[in-house]
Write a protein that holds these residues in place. Structure first.
Motif, PDB file in Angstrom:
ATOM      1  N   THR A   2       0.841  -1.181   0.000  1.00 51.72           N
ATOM      2  CA  THR A   2       0.000   0.000   0.000  1.00 51.72           C
ATOM      3  C   THR A   2       0.879   1.235   0.000  1.00 51.72           C
ATOM      4  OG1 THR A   2      -1.699  -1.179   1.226  1.00 51.72           O
ATOM      5  CG2 THR A   2      -1.844   1.216   1.186  1.00 51.72           C
ATOM      6  N   ALA A   3       0.566   2.184  -0.845  1.00 53.55           N
ATOM      7  CA  ALA A   3       1.363   3.400  -0.971  1.00 53.55           C
ATOM      8  C   ALA A   3       0.709   4.538  -0.201  1.00 53.55           C
ATOM      9  CB  ALA A   3       1.501   3.786  -2.442  1.00 53.55           C
ATOM     10  N   PRO A   5      -0.649   7.911  -0.633  1.00 47.98           N
ATOM     11  CA  PRO A   5      -1.063   8.640  -1.825  1.00 47.98           C
ATOM     12  C   PRO A   5      -0.569  10.071  -1.886  1.00 47.98           C
ATOM     13  CG  PRO A   5      -2.894   8.402  -0.294  1.00 47.98           C
ATOM     14  CD  PRO A   5      -1.774   7.556   0.231  1.00 47.98           C
ATOM     15  N   ALA A   8       3.546   9.163  -2.910  1.00 47.34           N
ATOM     16  CA  ALA A   8       3.898   8.174  -3.935  1.00 47.34           C
ATOM     17  C   ALA A   8       3.724   8.758  -5.327  1.00 47.34           C
ATOM     18  CB  ALA A   8       3.041   6.927  -3.772  1.00 47.34           C
ATOM     19  N   CYS A  10       2.692   8.515  -9.510  1.00 46.36           N
ATOM     20  CA  CYS A  10       1.576   7.934 -10.254  1.00 46.36           C
ATOM     21  C   CYS A  10       1.889   6.465 -10.503  1.00 46.36           C
ATOM     22  CB  CYS A  10       1.413   8.676 -11.575  1.00 46.36           C
ATOM     23  SG  CYS A  10       0.267   7.899 -12.733  1.00 46.36           S
ATOM     24  N   TRP A  11       0.946   5.606 -10.200  1.00 44.78           N
ATOM     25  CA  TRP A  11       1.126   4.173 -10.420  1.00 44.78           C
ATOM     26  C   TRP A  11       0.382   3.741 -11.668  1.00 44.78           C
ATOM     27  CZ3 TRP A  11       1.309   0.387  -5.724  1.00 44.78           C
ATOM     28  CH2 TRP A  11       2.399   0.724  -4.923  1.00 44.78           C
ATOM     29  N   ALA A  59      -6.336  -2.326  -8.690  1.00 44.08           N
ATOM     30  CA  ALA A  59      -5.186  -1.433  -8.539  1.00 44.08           C
ATOM     31  C   ALA A  59      -5.368  -0.518  -7.332  1.00 44.08           C
ATOM     32  CB  ALA A  59      -5.000  -0.612  -9.811  1.00 44.08           C
ATOM     33  N   LEU A  60      -6.578  -0.026  -7.123  1.00 43.92           N
ATOM     34  CA  LEU A  60      -6.836   0.851  -5.976  1.00 43.92           C
ATOM     35  C   LEU A  60      -6.590   0.128  -4.659  1.00 43.92           C
ATOM     36  CD1 LEU A  60     -10.040   2.645  -7.286  1.00 43.92           C
ATOM     37  CD2 LEU A  60      -7.908   3.781  -6.639  1.00 43.92           C
ATOM     38  N   GLU A  62      -4.470  -2.229  -4.189  1.00 44.56           N
ATOM     39  CA  GLU A  62      -3.023  -2.344  -4.040  1.00 44.56           C
ATOM     40  C   GLU A  62      -2.409  -1.012  -3.642  1.00 44.56           C
ATOM     41  OE1 GLU A  62      -0.783  -4.806  -4.382  1.00 44.56           O
ATOM     42  OE2 GLU A  62      -2.186  -6.422  -4.843  1.00 44.56           O
ATOM     43  N   TYR A  63      -2.891   0.050  -4.237  1.00 45.19           N
ATOM     44  CA  TYR A  63      -2.292   1.381  -4.064  1.00 45.19           C
ATOM     45  C   TYR A  63      -2.712   2.045  -2.759  1.00 45.19           C
ATOM     46  CZ  TYR A  63      -0.996   6.176  -5.479  1.00 45.19           C
ATOM     47  OH  TYR A  63      -0.457   7.431  -5.561  1.00 45.19           O
ATOM     48  N   LEU A  64      -4.003   1.911  -2.419  1.00 41.91           N
ATOM     49  CA  LEU A  64      -4.547   2.634  -1.278  1.00 41.91           C
ATOM     50  C   LEU A  64      -5.049   1.732  -0.156  1.00 41.91           C
ATOM     51  CD1 LEU A  64      -6.531   5.354  -3.255  1.00 41.91           C
ATOM     52  CD2 LEU A  64      -4.329   5.617  -2.130  1.00 41.91           C
ATOM     53  N   ILE A 106      -3.279   5.743 -11.414  1.00 48.13           N
ATOM     54  CA  ILE A 106      -3.767   6.321 -10.160  1.00 48.13           C
ATOM     55  C   ILE A 106      -2.734   7.336  -9.699  1.00 48.13           C
ATOM     56  CG2 ILE A 106      -4.544   5.833  -7.811  1.00 48.13           C
ATOM     57  CD1 ILE A 106      -4.869   2.889  -8.678  1.00 48.13           C
TER      58      ILE A 106
END
Length: 259
Positions: A2-3, A5, A8, A10-11, A59-60, A62-64, A106
């Protein structure tokens, strides 16, 4: 993974349709997505819509963080996507697909992504003459024949990602005026920033577009953040990413100027 936001880059996530399995029934779609889905008459277009919007949720997560189906993605009439989850309206999202390949982006703030399969096009020279900007036509004349097709796709992907970032549609007259200025080919932020500052000193206003060439794909994203292509564990075991063109893994950075 998790990054954060707010810090981080842009993924970017690139996936084949065979690696995506949207749940059925489709009650995980928001009402605005449901309306858009119903407007797509062809079954293949509906399937592509479901693949892309579920990939974005993967993706969300994973990212958030959270689970994929917790994320609420809304779609305006213009096609622009946004998150309605509380506290995440500042997160920008974008989707694109070409053939069996899907891309999602994202980032903090507005973002636009475009992916295109690089395929021969009939009468490409006529298209450049009819729709290409003077800058593209000048570039076209000095390129070897073998590089012209990829150059067309680079300009088109950068243009489409740019207008998607701005939340509006394609305008061929605008495409006929656009310019691309190379600002960096290495991984250093300072190089890109310094060249962008130099371009701004000539009273240019534009956006940074990051492009990545693969063996049969062109990928471009317009955003204010540095871009990172990532492959989650659940995806890396299902597909092999296409090979980047050339020996460098770095993206090219372009100043996209729309007039």
């Amino acid at each position: 993974m998790t990054a954060n936001p707010d810090s981080a880059p842009c993924w970017l996530l690139l996936a084949e349709s065979s690696a995506i399995s949207p749940p059925s029934p489709h009650d995980w779609l928001t009402p605005s997505e449901q309306r858009r889905l119903q407007q797509l008459g062809a079954v293949r277009r509906q399937q592509s819509f479901l693949y892309g919007h579920y990939l974005l949720r993967l993706a969300l997560s994973e990212y958030l963080g959270g689970t994929p189906l917790q994320w609420q993605v809304e779609q305006r009439d213009s096609g622009r996507l946004w998150l309605s989850n509380d506290g995440y309206q500042h997160i920008g999202v974008s989707l694109s697909h070409s053939g069996d390949w899907f891309a999602c982006a994202i980032a903090v703030g507005p973002v636009g992504v475009d992916i295109e399969q690089i395929k021969p096009r009939a009468a490409l020279a006529d298209m450049v003459e009819s729709y290409g900007s003077p800058a593209l036509q000048q570039r076209w004349q000095v390129l070897p024949e073998a590089q012209r097709l990829r150059e067309w796709y680079r300009w088109w992907c950068c243009y489409e990602s740019g207008v998607k970032q701005q939340g509006r549609g394609i305008d061929l007259a605008e495409f006929g005026k656009m310019r691309l200025l190379l600002v960096a080919t290495d991984g250093g932020e300072a190089s890109a920033a310094s060249r962008l500052e130099k371009a701004a000193s000539f009273h240019h206003s534009g956006s940074i577009c990051w492009s990545r060439r693969f063996d049969h794909l062109m990928l471009a994203v317009t955003t204010a953040s540095a871009c990172r292509l990532f492959a989650p564990r659940w995806l890396s075991g299902r597909q092999k990413l296409p090979d980047p063109e050339g020996t460098s893994a770095d993206s090219e950075r372009w100043l996209l100027i729309l007039e």
